[in-house]
Design a protein around this motif. Structure first.
Motif, PDB file in Angstrom:
ATOM      1  N   ARG A  15       0.842  -1.200   0.000  1.00 34.71           N
ATOM      2  CA  ARG A  15       0.000   0.000   0.000  1.00 34.71           C
ATOM      3  C   ARG A  15       0.880   1.253   0.000  1.00 34.71           C
ATOM      4  O   ARG A  15       0.615   2.202  -0.742  1.00 34.71           O
ATOM      5  CB  ARG A  15      -0.933   0.004   1.208  1.00 34.71           C
ATOM      6  CG  ARG A  15      -1.822   1.239   1.247  1.00 34.71           C
ATOM      7  CD  ARG A  15      -2.886   1.158   2.293  1.00 34.71           C
ATOM      8  NE  ARG A  15      -2.336   1.309   3.625  1.00 34.71           N
ATOM      9  CZ  ARG A  15      -3.064   1.344   4.736  1.00 34.71           C
ATOM     10  NH1 ARG A  15      -4.381   1.224   4.679  1.00 34.71           N
ATOM     11  NH2 ARG A  15      -2.512   1.486   5.904  1.00 34.71           N
ATOM     12  N   THR A  19       0.946   4.011  -2.974  1.00 33.41           N
ATOM     13  CA  THR A  19       0.646   5.402  -2.649  1.00 33.41           C
ATOM     14  C   THR A  19       1.766   6.320  -3.147  1.00 33.41           C
ATOM     15  O   THR A  19       1.493   7.373  -3.719  1.00 33.41           O
ATOM     16  CB  THR A  19       0.446   5.560  -1.125  1.00 33.41           C
ATOM     17  OG1 THR A  19      -0.635   4.697  -0.722  1.00 33.41           O
ATOM     18  CG2 THR A  19       0.115   6.987  -0.755  1.00 33.41           C
ATOM     19  N   ASN A  62      -7.197  -0.141  -3.776  1.00 30.61           N
ATOM     20  CA  ASN A  62      -8.536  -0.384  -3.229  1.00 30.61           C
ATOM     21  C   ASN A  62      -8.675  -1.818  -2.737  1.00 30.61           C
ATOM     22  O   ASN A  62      -9.264  -2.064  -1.677  1.00 30.61           O
ATOM     23  CB  ASN A  62      -9.616  -0.061  -4.258  1.00 30.61           C
ATOM     24  CG  ASN A  62      -9.764   1.423  -4.501  1.00 30.61           C
ATOM     25  OD1 ASN A  62      -9.436   2.240  -3.646  1.00 30.61           O
ATOM     26  ND2 ASN A  62     -10.248   1.775  -5.674  1.00 30.61           N
ATOM     27  N   ASN A  65      -6.784  -2.150   0.552  1.00 33.75           N
ATOM     28  CA  ASN A  65      -7.515  -1.533   1.667  1.00 33.75           C
ATOM     29  C   ASN A  65      -8.683  -2.408   2.121  1.00 33.75           C
ATOM     30  O   ASN A  65      -8.941  -2.534   3.323  1.00 33.75           O
ATOM     31  CB  ASN A  65      -7.985  -0.129   1.297  1.00 33.75           C
ATOM     32  CG  ASN A  65      -6.849   0.867   1.271  1.00 33.75           C
ATOM     33  OD1 ASN A  65      -5.877   0.741   2.013  1.00 33.75           O
ATOM     34  ND2 ASN A  65      -6.945   1.851   0.404  1.00 33.75           N
ATOM     35  N   ASP A  69      -9.209  -4.199   5.772  1.00 30.28           N
ATOM     36  CA  ASP A  69     -10.469  -4.120   6.514  1.00 30.28           C
ATOM     37  C   ASP A  69     -10.943  -5.509   6.928  1.00 30.28           C
ATOM     38  O   ASP A  69     -11.410  -5.710   8.051  1.00 30.28           O
ATOM     39  CB  ASP A  69     -11.560  -3.438   5.678  1.00 30.28           C
ATOM     40  CG  ASP A  69     -11.341  -1.946   5.499  1.00 30.28           C
ATOM     41  OD1 ASP A  69     -10.534  -1.357   6.263  1.00 30.28           O
ATOM     42  OD2 ASP A  69     -11.969  -1.366   4.588  1.00 30.28           O
ATOM     43  N   TYR A  96      -4.546  -9.884  -1.354  1.00 28.07           N
ATOM     44  CA  TYR A  96      -5.732  -9.034  -1.271  1.00 28.07           C
ATOM     45  C   TYR A  96      -6.993  -9.727  -1.782  1.00 28.07           C
ATOM     46  O   TYR A  96      -8.070  -9.157  -1.762  1.00 28.07           O
ATOM     47  CB  TYR A  96      -5.539  -7.729  -2.046  1.00 28.07           C
ATOM     48  CG  TYR A  96      -5.009  -7.921  -3.443  1.00 28.07           C
ATOM     49  CD1 TYR A  96      -5.830  -8.338  -4.464  1.00 28.07           C
ATOM     50  CD2 TYR A  96      -3.670  -7.701  -3.723  1.00 28.07           C
ATOM     51  CE1 TYR A  96      -5.343  -8.542  -5.743  1.00 28.07           C
ATOM     52  CE2 TYR A  96      -3.167  -7.893  -4.996  1.00 28.07           C
ATOM     53  CZ  TYR A  96      -4.005  -8.313  -5.997  1.00 28.07           C
ATOM     54  OH  TYR A  96      -3.511  -8.515  -7.258  1.00 28.07           O
TER      55      TYR A  96
END
Length: 109
Positions: A15, A19, A62, A65, A69, A96
């Protein structure tokens, strides 16, 4: 079962990398255009490639993330469609993912 904390560290690292990449892409897209027409045409072609790379990075970000979660919610490692455990090898290859291989293959058909 694969260690979710190791995969979480891998996801967090990826991530951060994505970024940073997206930040560099944004900087590159706001640069001033060349005054030369042929150079502007080449820059526009390059911008299209960079934009596509940025879109791919955004999609992966995405997914990462959402995976983070799921870790927080205790749902990580289970297929979001059938509820079965996702194979360790699949999680290692695609940390992921939220689909077991059977559901992923069914979706792609």
């Amino acid at each position: 079962m694969v260690n979710h904390e190791q995969l979480k560290a891998l996801l967090l690292s990826r991530r951060e990398e994505l970024t940073d990449r997206l930040g560099k892409i944004k900087q590159g897209m706001t640069r001033k255009s060349s005054a030369d027409w042929s150079e502007q045409a080449q820059e526009r072609e390059n911008d299209e490639v960079i934009d596509a790379l940025g879109n791919e990075a955004t999609i992966e970000l995405n997914q990462i993330n959402k995976a983070l979660d799921r870790i927080t919610e205790g749902e990580y490692g289970y297929c979001s469609v059938c509820g079965d455990e996702i194979a360790d090898g699949r999680l290692m290859a695609m940390p992921y993912t939220d689909l077991c291989i059977r559901c992923a293959e069914a979706r792609d058909q």
